[in-house]
Each structure stands twice: as structure tokens, then as C-alpha cells.
Design a protein around this motif. Structure first.
Motif, PDB file in Angstrom:
ATOM      1  N   GLY A  20       0.748  -1.283   0.015  1.00  0.00           N
ATOM      2  CA  GLY A  20       0.004  -0.039  -0.120  1.00  0.00           C
ATOM      3  C   GLY A  20       0.909   1.253   0.035  1.00  0.00           C
ATOM      4  N   THR A  21       2.139   1.250   0.763  1.00  0.00           N
ATOM      5  CA  THR A  21       2.894   2.544   0.902  1.00  0.00           C
ATOM      6  C   THR A  21       3.413   2.514  -0.734  1.00  0.00           C
ATOM      7  OG1 THR A  21       3.421   2.022   3.025  1.00  0.00           O
ATOM      8  CG2 THR A  21       4.966   3.376   1.825  1.00  0.00           C
ATOM      9  N   LEU A  22       3.870   1.570  -1.127  1.00  0.00           N
ATOM     10  CA  LEU A  22       4.438   1.820  -2.660  1.00  0.00           C
ATOM     11  C   LEU A  22       3.244   2.210  -3.607  1.00  0.00           C
ATOM     12  CD1 LEU A  22       6.840  -1.293  -3.138  1.00  0.00           C
ATOM     13  CD2 LEU A  22       7.175   0.851  -2.001  1.00  0.00           C
ATOM     14  N   ALA A  23       2.097   1.909  -3.389  1.00  0.00           N
ATOM     15  CA  ALA A  23       1.131   2.402  -4.134  1.00  0.00           C
ATOM     16  C   ALA A  23       0.785   3.838  -4.259  1.00  0.00           C
ATOM     17  CB  ALA A  23      -0.333   1.424  -4.054  1.00  0.00           C
ATOM     18  N   VAL A  24       0.795   4.064  -2.801  1.00  0.00           N
ATOM     19  CA  VAL A  24       0.628   5.696  -2.560  1.00  0.00           C
ATOM     20  C   VAL A  24       1.501   6.570  -3.142  1.00  0.00           C
ATOM     21  CG1 VAL A  24       0.631   7.371  -0.595  1.00  0.00           C
ATOM     22  CG2 VAL A  24      -0.896   5.288  -0.552  1.00  0.00           C
ATOM     23  N   TRP A  25       2.989   5.904  -3.215  1.00  0.00           N
ATOM     24  CA  TRP A  25       4.121   6.569  -3.559  1.00  0.00           C
ATOM     25  C   TRP A  25       3.997   6.713  -5.069  1.00  0.00           C
ATOM     26  CZ3 TRP A  25       8.973   4.228  -0.745  1.00  0.00           C
ATOM     27  CH2 TRP A  25       8.956   4.429   0.717  1.00  0.00           C
ATOM     28  N   ARG A  26       3.620   5.693  -5.909  1.00  0.00           N
ATOM     29  CA  ARG A  26       3.445   5.794  -7.060  1.00  0.00           C
ATOM     30  C   ARG A  26       2.285   6.773  -7.662  1.00  0.00           C
ATOM     31  NH1 ARG A  26       3.186   0.206  -6.729  1.00  0.00           N
ATOM     32  NH2 ARG A  26       0.875   0.363  -7.443  1.00  0.00           N
ATOM     33  N   CYS A  27       1.289   6.845  -6.835  1.00  0.00           N
ATOM     34  CA  CYS A  27      -0.021   7.729  -7.021  1.00  0.00           C
ATOM     35  C   CYS A  27       0.234   9.120  -6.823  1.00  0.00           C
ATOM     36  CB  CYS A  27      -1.163   7.124  -6.360  1.00  0.00           C
ATOM     37  SG  CYS A  27      -2.724   8.156  -6.538  1.00  0.00           S
ATOM     38  N   ASN A  28       1.117   9.748  -5.836  1.00  0.00           N
ATOM     39  CA  ASN A  28       1.292  10.890  -5.569  1.00  0.00           C
ATOM     40  C   ASN A  28       2.789  11.553  -5.605  1.00  0.00           C
ATOM     41  OD1 ASN A  28       2.419  10.184  -3.029  1.00  0.00           O
ATOM     42  ND2 ASN A  28       0.637  10.447  -1.847  1.00  0.00           N
ATOM     43  N   THR A  30       5.214  10.853  -4.058  1.00  0.00           N
ATOM     44  CA  THR A  30       5.843  11.005  -2.739  1.00  0.00           C
ATOM     45  C   THR A  30       7.421  10.859  -2.885  1.00  0.00           C
ATOM     46  OG1 THR A  30       3.951  10.429  -1.565  1.00  0.00           O
ATOM     47  CG2 THR A  30       5.942  10.543  -0.496  1.00  0.00           C
ATOM     48  N   HIS A  31       7.904   9.804  -3.381  1.00  0.00           N
ATOM     49  CA  HIS A  31       9.056   9.626  -3.504  1.00  0.00           C
ATOM     50  C   HIS A  31       9.534   9.126  -5.053  1.00  0.00           C
ATOM     51  CE1 HIS A  31      10.240   9.240   0.597  1.00  0.00           C
ATOM     52  NE2 HIS A  31       9.055   8.922   0.913  1.00  0.00           N
ATOM     53  N   ASP A  32      10.825   9.476  -5.363  1.00  0.00           N
ATOM     54  CA  ASP A  32      11.231   9.281  -6.783  1.00  0.00           C
ATOM     55  C   ASP A  32      11.767   7.873  -6.881  1.00  0.00           C
ATOM     56  OD1 ASP A  32      11.763   9.590  -9.527  1.00  0.00           O
ATOM     57  OD2 ASP A  32      13.767  10.505  -9.078  1.00  0.00           O
ATOM     58  N   LEU A  33      10.672   6.866  -6.758  1.00  0.00           N
ATOM     59  CA  LEU A  33      11.023   5.464  -7.042  1.00  0.00           C
ATOM     60  C   LEU A  33      10.645   5.045  -8.185  1.00  0.00           C
ATOM     61  CD1 LEU A  33      12.228   2.741  -5.420  1.00  0.00           C
ATOM     62  CD2 LEU A  33       9.813   2.666  -4.517  1.00  0.00           C
ATOM     63  N   PRO A  34      11.559   4.648  -9.156  1.00  0.00           N
ATOM     64  CA  PRO A  34      11.099   4.492 -10.522  1.00  0.00           C
ATOM     65  C   PRO A  34      10.462   2.944 -10.542  1.00  0.00           C
ATOM     66  CG  PRO A  34      13.629   4.848 -10.477  1.00  0.00           C
ATOM     67  CD  PRO A  34      12.976   4.789  -8.920  1.00  0.00           C
ATOM     68  N   PHE A  35       9.491   3.138 -11.205  1.00  0.00           N
ATOM     69  CA  PHE A  35       9.028   1.585 -11.554  1.00  0.00           C
ATOM     70  C   PHE A  35       8.304   1.532 -13.045  1.00  0.00           C
ATOM     71  CE2 PHE A  35       5.491   4.737 -10.644  1.00  0.00           C
ATOM     72  CZ  PHE A  35       4.441   4.636 -11.622  1.00  0.00           C
ATOM     73  N   ILE A  36       8.159   0.349 -13.499  1.00  0.00           N
ATOM     74  CA  ILE A  36       7.772  -0.052 -14.798  1.00  0.00           C
ATOM     75  C   ILE A  36       6.258  -0.381 -14.993  1.00  0.00           C
ATOM     76  CG2 ILE A  36       8.166  -1.398 -16.755  1.00  0.00           C
ATOM     77  CD1 ILE A  36      11.039  -1.847 -15.657  1.00  0.00           C
ATOM     78  N   LYS A  37       5.619   0.333 -15.703  1.00  0.00           N
ATOM     79  CA  LYS A  37       4.159  -0.309 -16.073  1.00  0.00           C
ATOM     80  C   LYS A  37       3.930  -1.050 -17.331  1.00  0.00           C
ATOM     81  CE  LYS A  37      -0.458   1.453 -15.395  1.00  0.00           C
ATOM     82  NZ  LYS A  37      -1.450   2.070 -15.298  1.00  0.00           N
ATOM     83  N   ILE A  38       3.568  -2.245 -17.244  1.00  0.00           N
ATOM     84  CA  ILE A  38       3.328  -3.046 -18.538  1.00  0.00           C
ATOM     85  C   ILE A  38       1.888  -3.485 -18.427  1.00  0.00           C
ATOM     86  CG2 ILE A  38       3.982  -5.033 -19.483  1.00  0.00           C
ATOM     87  CD1 ILE A  38       6.638  -5.067 -17.951  1.00  0.00           C
ATOM     88  N   GLY A  39       1.042  -2.756 -19.023  1.00  0.00           N
ATOM     89  CA  GLY A  39      -0.348  -3.012 -19.260  1.00  0.00           C
ATOM     90  C   GLY A  39      -0.863  -2.420 -17.848  1.00  0.00           C
ATOM     91  N   HIS A  40      -1.525  -3.409 -16.988  1.00  0.00           N
ATOM     92  CA  HIS A  40      -1.863  -2.923 -15.836  1.00  0.00           C
ATOM     93  C   HIS A  40      -0.996  -3.618 -14.668  1.00  0.00           C
ATOM     94  CE1 HIS A  40      -3.744  -7.046 -15.884  1.00  0.00           C
ATOM     95  NE2 HIS A  40      -3.546  -6.929 -14.759  1.00  0.00           N
ATOM     96  N   ARG A  41       0.098  -3.839 -15.116  1.00  0.00           N
ATOM     97  CA  ARG A  41       0.955  -4.748 -13.928  1.00  0.00           C
ATOM     98  C   ARG A  41       2.131  -3.610 -13.661  1.00  0.00           C
ATOM     99  NH1 ARG A  41      -0.147  -9.123 -17.503  1.00  0.00           N
ATOM    100  NH2 ARG A  41      -1.169 -10.872 -16.239  1.00  0.00           N
ATOM    101  N   ILE A  42       2.734  -3.554 -12.498  1.00  0.00           N
ATOM    102  CA  ILE A  42       3.674  -2.687 -11.972  1.00  0.00           C
ATOM    103  C   ILE A  42       4.837  -3.747 -11.907  1.00  0.00           C
ATOM    104  CG2 ILE A  42       4.226  -1.088 -10.498  1.00  0.00           C
ATOM    105  CD1 ILE A  42       2.203   0.029 -12.251  1.00  0.00           C
ATOM    106  N   ARG A  43       6.195  -3.160 -12.141  1.00  0.00           N
ATOM    107  CA  ARG A  43       7.043  -4.018 -11.803  1.00  0.00           C
ATOM    108  C   ARG A  43       8.256  -2.959 -11.530  1.00  0.00           C
ATOM    109  NH1 ARG A  43       3.927  -7.344 -11.847  1.00  0.00           N
ATOM    110  NH2 ARG A  43       3.714  -9.266 -12.909  1.00  0.00           N
TER     111      ARG A  43
END
Length: 59
Positions: A20-28, A30-43
Motif C-alpha cells: 500500500g505504501t508503494l502504491a501511494v508513492w506511485r500515485c502521488n 511522494t518518492h522518486d522510486l522508479p517503476f515500470i508499468k506493463i499493461g496494468h502490471r507494475i514492476r
């Protein structure tokens, strides 16, 4: 370690945070934590997680 792709659950375990914390960070941005979005999947790449952790170091 390298560029292995982790799920949000695995990344949260790696960083010792909740999914949940990582989801909040992605959404707003909060932190510059890189992620990859492939379709609806987050990696997350393990290298990016390790780099992000190193940037959090306060000397």
C-alpha cells in the motif's frame, strides 16, 4: 541483483514497506522510486530499488 523485475509485493518486501505504501508513492509521487508499468502490471527493477535505497543514506 541487476535488472530482475519484481512485483509490488516483492519490492515492498525488499524495501521493508507495505504494498500500500508503494502504491501511494506511485500515485502521488511522494518518492522518486522508479517503476515500470506493463499493461496494468507494475514492476520494479532490483537495481533501481538498490539505487533508491543508497540515495536515502544520510551521512
Amino acid at each position: 541483483m541487476g535488472n530482475k523485475l519484481l512485483t509490488t509485493k516483492e519490492a515492498a518486501r525488499f524495501l521493508n514497506y507495505t504494498e500500500g505504501t508503494l502504491a501511494v508513492w506511485r500515485c502521488n509521487g511522494t518518492h522518486d522510486l522508479p517503476f515500470i508499468k506493463i499493461g496494468h502490471r507494475i514492476r520494479y527493477r532490483t537495481k533501481d530499488l538498490a539505487d533508491w535505497l543508497n540515495k536515502q543514506l544520510i551521512k
